[in-house]
Design a protein around this motif. Structure first.
Motif, short mmCIF file in Angstrom:
data_model
loop_
_atom_site.label_atom_id
_atom_site.label_comp_id
_atom_site.label_asym_id
_atom_site.label_seq_id
_atom_site.Cartn_x
_atom_site.Cartn_y
_atom_site.Cartn_z
N UNK A 52 67.28 104.91 -10.33
CA UNK A 52 67.00 104.74 -8.89
C UNK A 52 65.97 105.76 -8.45
N UNK A 53 64.94 105.29 -7.83
CA UNK A 53 63.86 106.17 -7.37
C UNK A 53 64.34 107.02 -6.19
N UNK A 54 63.79 108.23 -6.12
CA UNK A 54 64.14 109.09 -4.99
C UNK A 54 63.16 108.89 -3.84
N UNK A 55 62.14 108.05 -4.08
CA UNK A 55 61.17 107.79 -3.02
C UNK A 55 61.81 107.02 -1.88
N UNK A 56 61.35 107.29 -0.69
CA UNK A 56 61.89 106.60 0.47
C UNK A 56 61.41 105.15 0.48
N UNK A 57 62.30 104.25 0.85
CA UNK A 57 61.96 102.83 0.95
C UNK A 57 60.86 102.62 1.98
N UNK A 58 59.93 101.73 1.68
CA UNK A 58 58.97 101.32 2.72
C UNK A 58 59.68 100.37 3.67
N UNK A 59 59.08 100.15 4.82
CA UNK A 59 59.67 99.23 5.80
C UNK A 59 59.74 97.79 5.24
N UNK A 60 58.67 97.29 4.59
CA UNK A 60 58.79 95.94 4.00
C UNK A 60 59.90 95.85 2.94
N UNK A 61 60.07 96.90 2.13
CA UNK A 61 61.15 96.89 1.13
C UNK A 61 62.52 96.90 1.80
N UNK A 62 62.62 97.69 2.84
CA UNK A 62 63.86 97.76 3.62
C UNK A 62 64.21 96.37 4.18
N UNK A 110 63.14 93.49 3.10
CA UNK A 110 63.41 92.53 2.03
C UNK A 110 64.81 92.72 1.45
N UNK A 111 65.26 93.96 1.36
CA UNK A 111 66.63 94.20 0.88
C UNK A 111 67.63 93.56 1.84
N UNK A 116 59.65 94.37 -5.29
CA UNK A 116 60.49 95.49 -5.73
C UNK A 116 61.21 96.11 -4.55
N UNK A 117 62.52 96.05 -4.61
CA UNK A 117 63.35 96.63 -3.55
C UNK A 117 64.74 96.84 -4.16
N UNK A 118 65.57 97.67 -3.55
CA UNK A 118 66.90 97.91 -4.12
C UNK A 118 67.74 96.64 -4.12
N UNK A 119 68.39 96.37 -5.22
CA UNK A 119 69.27 95.21 -5.29
C UNK A 119 68.60 93.98 -5.84
#
Ligand SMILES: [Zn+2]
Length: 142
Positions: free
Chosen positions: A1-11, A13-14, A138-141
């Motif tokens: 799991x990356x420690x980078x903060x999620x971008x708004x589009x990734x957020x 999309x999740x 690419x997004x969490x989950x």
């Protein structure tokens, strides 16, 4: 799991991905999420039948026959806000032509999708109306 903060589009999309898990369509599960101009979540939606409709036995067996009754995730999403309230929509499948038109009518400025939908004119519509349409894979989950 990356420690980078999620971008708004990734957020977004999740969130759309989680919403898609609620879809009752066995063939194509689509989820969508809407964020306002302060990046606050306005709502999430998924494709399905109109609220309160109880399908008869065998309804899900014939994809062709039921297709016209399925309310797309983006249309369900647009029922949650008024024109001009939403800046960004994420949807797990590229909007179909009708949904892209609807999102434009609601004044959505940025649209992110994960899966490509070949039969859609979304890219051409986005170009003409100057709406950002980008793929997010690419997004969490995912
Ligand atoms: Zn659609």
């Amino acid at each position: 799991m990356s420690t980078e903060r999620l971008s708004i589009p990734q957020y977004a999309m999740a969130l759309a991905h989680v919403a898609s898990l609620r879809s009752e369509d066995p063939y194509r599960k689509v989820g969508a999420a809407a964020l306002d101009f302060d990046n606050r979540v306005i709502g999430t939606a998924y494709n399905g039948l109109a609220p309160g409709y109880d399908p008869p036995p065998g309804f899900w067996d014939d994809r062709e026959a039921r297709q016209k009754f399925m309310l797309h995730a983006e249309v369900n999403l647009c029922s949650l806000f008024r024109r001009g309230e939403v800046k960004l929509v994420a949807t797990t499948t590229m909007p179909c032509t009708a949904c892209m038109q609807t999102l434009c009518a609601y004044g959505v400025r940025e649209i992110y999708y994960r899966d490509i939908y070949q039969e859609s004119d979304a890219e051409e519509i986005a170009r003409i109306y100057r709406v950002r349409l980008e793929r997010v894979c690419e997004y969490p989950g995912c």
